[in-house]
Design an enzyme around this catalytic site. Structure first.
Site, PDB file in Angstrom:
ATOM      1  N   VAL A 112       0.843  -1.215   0.000  1.00 58.28           N
ATOM      2  CA  VAL A 112       0.000   0.000   0.000  1.00 58.28           C
ATOM      3  C   VAL A 112       0.875   1.260   0.000  1.00 58.28           C
ATOM      4  CG1 VAL A 112      -1.899  -1.186   1.167  1.00 58.28           C
ATOM      5  CG2 VAL A 112      -0.148  -0.040   2.553  1.00 58.28           C
ATOM      6  N   ASP A 113       2.202   1.068  -0.256  1.00 61.04           N
ATOM      7  CA  ASP A 113       3.139   2.197  -0.096  1.00 61.04           C
ATOM      8  C   ASP A 113       3.288   3.066  -1.350  1.00 61.04           C
ATOM      9  OD1 ASP A 113       5.701  -0.388  -0.131  1.00 61.04           O
ATOM     10  OD2 ASP A 113       4.870   0.704  -1.834  1.00 61.04           O
TER      11      ASP A 113
ATOM     12  N   CYS B  58     -18.799   7.979   0.901  1.00 59.01           N
ATOM     13  CA  CYS B  58     -19.029   9.112  -0.022  1.00 59.01           C
ATOM     14  C   CYS B  58     -18.018   9.136  -1.156  1.00 59.01           C
ATOM     15  CB  CYS B  58     -18.876  10.434   0.732  1.00 59.01           C
ATOM     16  SG  CYS B  58     -20.217  10.774   1.816  1.00 59.01           S
TER      17      CYS B  58
ATOM     18  N   HIS C  73      -4.584  -4.383  -2.073  1.00 54.61           N
ATOM     19  CA  HIS C  73      -4.877  -4.005  -0.687  1.00 54.61           C
ATOM     20  C   HIS C  73      -4.989  -2.502  -0.504  1.00 54.61           C
ATOM     21  CE1 HIS C  73      -3.154  -8.117   0.760  1.00 54.61           C
ATOM     22  NE2 HIS C  73      -4.324  -8.223   0.167  1.00 54.61           N
TER      23      HIS C  73
ATOM     24  N   SER D 145       5.246 -13.589   1.610  1.00 52.88           N
ATOM     25  CA  SER D 145       5.278 -14.855   2.366  1.00 52.88           C
ATOM     26  C   SER D 145       4.246 -15.828   1.824  1.00 52.88           C
ATOM     27  CB  SER D 145       5.014 -14.568   3.850  1.00 52.88           C
ATOM     28  OG  SER D 145       3.797 -13.847   3.972  1.00 52.88           O
TER      29      SER D 145
HETATM   30  P1  OAD Z   1       5.268 -10.486   4.699  1.00 54.52           P
HETATM   31  O1  OAD Z   1       5.976  -9.641   5.694  1.00 54.52           O
HETATM   32  O2  OAD Z   1       4.284 -11.526   5.148  1.00 54.52           O
HETATM   33  O3  OAD Z   1       6.344 -11.285   3.808  1.00 54.52           O
HETATM   34  C1  OAD Z   1       7.418 -10.604   3.257  1.00 54.52           C
HETATM   35  C2  OAD Z   1       8.281 -11.643   2.557  1.00 54.52           C
HETATM   36  O4  OAD Z   1       9.334 -10.950   1.914  1.00 54.52           O
HETATM   37  C3  OAD Z   1       8.904 -12.634   3.522  1.00 54.52           C
HETATM   38  O5  OAD Z   1       8.733 -13.945   3.009  1.00 54.52           O
HETATM   39  C4  OAD Z   1      10.392 -12.246   3.538  1.00 54.52           C
HETATM   40  O6  OAD Z   1      11.239 -13.380   3.620  1.00 54.52           O
HETATM   41  C5  OAD Z   1      10.552 -11.618   2.176  1.00 54.52           C
HETATM   42  N1  OAD Z   1      11.593 -10.592   2.113  1.00 54.52           N
HETATM   43  C6  OAD Z   1      11.979  -9.735   3.079  1.00 54.52           C
HETATM   44  N2  OAD Z   1      12.931  -8.897   2.588  1.00 54.52           N
HETATM   45  C7  OAD Z   1      13.102  -9.241   1.269  1.00 54.52           C
HETATM   46  C8  OAD Z   1      13.928  -8.759   0.219  1.00 54.52           C
HETATM   47  N3  OAD Z   1      14.778  -7.727   0.403  1.00 54.52           N
HETATM   48  N4  OAD Z   1      13.838  -9.349  -0.990  1.00 54.52           N
HETATM   49  C9  OAD Z   1      12.991 -10.394  -1.206  1.00 54.52           C
HETATM   50  N5  OAD Z   1      12.181 -10.908  -0.244  1.00 54.52           N
HETATM   51  C10 OAD Z   1      12.251 -10.324   0.969  1.00 54.52           C
HETATM   52  O7  OAD Z   1       4.566  -9.484   3.702  1.00 54.52           O
HETATM   53  P2  OAD Z   1       3.462  -9.852   2.630  1.00 54.52           P
HETATM   54  O8  OAD Z   1       3.662 -11.203   2.072  1.00 54.52           O
HETATM   55  O9  OAD Z   1       3.402  -8.718   1.672  1.00 54.52           O
HETATM   56  O10 OAD Z   1      -2.335  -7.650   4.158  1.00 54.52           O
HETATM   57  O11 OAD Z   1       2.102  -9.841   3.494  1.00 54.52           O
HETATM   58  C11 OAD Z   1       0.907 -10.055   2.750  1.00 54.52           C
HETATM   59  C12 OAD Z   1      -0.194  -9.324   3.446  1.00 54.52           C
HETATM   60  O12 OAD Z   1      -0.237  -9.715   4.836  1.00 54.52           O
HETATM   61  C13 OAD Z   1      -0.040  -7.823   3.490  1.00 54.52           C
HETATM   62  O13 OAD Z   1      -0.444  -7.208   2.294  1.00 54.52           O
HETATM   63  C14 OAD Z   1      -0.988  -7.476   4.614  1.00 54.52           C
HETATM   64  C15 OAD Z   1      -0.635  -8.563   5.593  1.00 54.52           C
HETATM   65  O14 OAD Z   1      -1.748  -8.982   6.316  1.00 54.52           O
HETATM   66  C16 OAD Z   1      -3.232  -6.634   4.443  1.00 54.52           C
HETATM   67  O15 OAD Z   1      -2.858  -5.629   5.007  1.00 54.52           O
HETATM   68  C17 OAD Z   1      -4.622  -6.896   4.032  1.00 54.52           C
HETATM   69 ZN    ZN Z   2     -18.826  11.080   3.632  1.00 56.05          ZN
END
Ligand code: OAD
Ligand code: ZN
Length: 244
Positions: free
Chosen positions: A103-104, A131, A119, A189
């Site tokens: 979301v960045d 709204c 997301h 992940s």
């Molecule tokens: P995670 O923090 O679950 O996973 C990040 C993954 O990136 C991990 O497997 C790390 O090993 C890997 N990682 C870290 N640094 C890295 C690098 N420099 N290069 C490559 N890989 C690296 O984050 P997400 O998988 O994005 O949902 O999490 C998915 C969702 O869980 C998010 O969007 C959020 C959260 O609940 C909502 O907010 C709805």
């Molecule tokens: Zn409103």
């Protein structure tokens, strides 16, 4: 950095590539991933305590402040070579779809176009009564900004735990997974649904799955290629090898 020769051939021949990214792709920009522990003021909270409709109902000021901090942080950091490599891939491949859980807004700042934000995006807010969505709003220091139309609390335009994903974005992402010849899963992940199902959908429709991640995930065993390491190092090298 060496890559298996057949992955180079595969990518050069591919006319349709899709990529799903997660927080790991922004880690080298200095943004914490979800599985990183939070620090400082926020260390006492779990993301799940701040990123839910119930938390916003219960303590809107705290949740608003949490997202204001994340928005500020995201604005202070820069896209890293991994984001830039994906923007370059989008320019070189005939049909490229970038899908992100992040979301960045860093993919857009790196030059990627047509990014599918599953997301949402913290640089936007929306009326909690529906709204509309706003990219500018009057800040109310210390409290929650309110909707210019109806006066209800504004909230970040992001998907919270337990909420539905934006249907149009999800359908576009599913269609891209079905149509692609190569599906990248990068810096995620691969735990959170429905985003985590996209790679399997792609595989079921004949795509090769390439995972680029710092550690093994539940997807790794099903991936055709697993490039372990930092996306900010692997992706620029891969783009250089394949597209010169
Ligand atoms: P995670 O923090 O679950 O996973 C990040 C993954 O990136 C991990 O497997 C790390 O090993 C890997 N990682 C870290 N640094 C890295 C690098 N420099 N290069 C490559 N890989 C690296 O984050 P997400 O998988 O994005 O949902 O999490 C998915 C969702 O869980 C998010 O969007 C959020 C959260 O609940 C909502 O907010 C709805
Ligand atoms: Zn409103």
């Amino acid at each position: 950095m060496q890559f298996p020769p057949d992955i180079i051939r595969l990518l050069r021949a591919a006319k349709n590539i899709a990529a799903l990214t997660g927080a790991g792709v922004s880690a080298e920009s200095g943004l914490r991933t979800f599985r990183d522990a939070m620090d400082g003021l926020w260390a006492q909270y779990r993301p799940e305590d701040l990123a839910t409709p119930e938390a916003f109902e219960r303590t809107p000021e705290l949740v608003w402040k949490f997202y204001a901090m994340r928005r500020l942080k995201a604005g202070e950091v820069k896209p890293n070579p991994g984001h830039c490599a994906l923007a370059e891939m989008g320019r070189r491949v005939a049909h490229f779809t970038l899908i992100t859980q992040n979301v960045d807004g860093l993919h857009q700042r790196a030059g990627s176009e047509g990014v599918i934000e599953l997301h949402g995006n913290i640089t936007r807010v929306k009326c909690s009564r529906g709204c509309g969505v706003f990219t500018e709003w009057d800040d109310a220091p210390g409290s929650v900004s309110t909707c210019p139309k109806c006066g209800a609390n504004l909230r970040p335009d992001v998907v919270w735990f337990g909420e539905m994903l934006p249907p149009r974005q999800l359908e576009t992402a599913m269609a891209a997974a079905r149509a692609c010849q190569v599906f990248f899963s990068i810096g995620t992940s691969a735990l959170v649904q429905p985003a985590a199902s996209l790679a399997y959908t792609a595989k079921q429709h004949g795509a090769a799955v390439v995972e680029v991640n710092a550690e093994v995930t539940p997807l790794t065993a099903s991936a055709d290629y697993f490039l372990q390491g930092k996306s900010g190092e692997i992706l620029p090298e891969l783009v250089k090898w394949v597209w010169g």
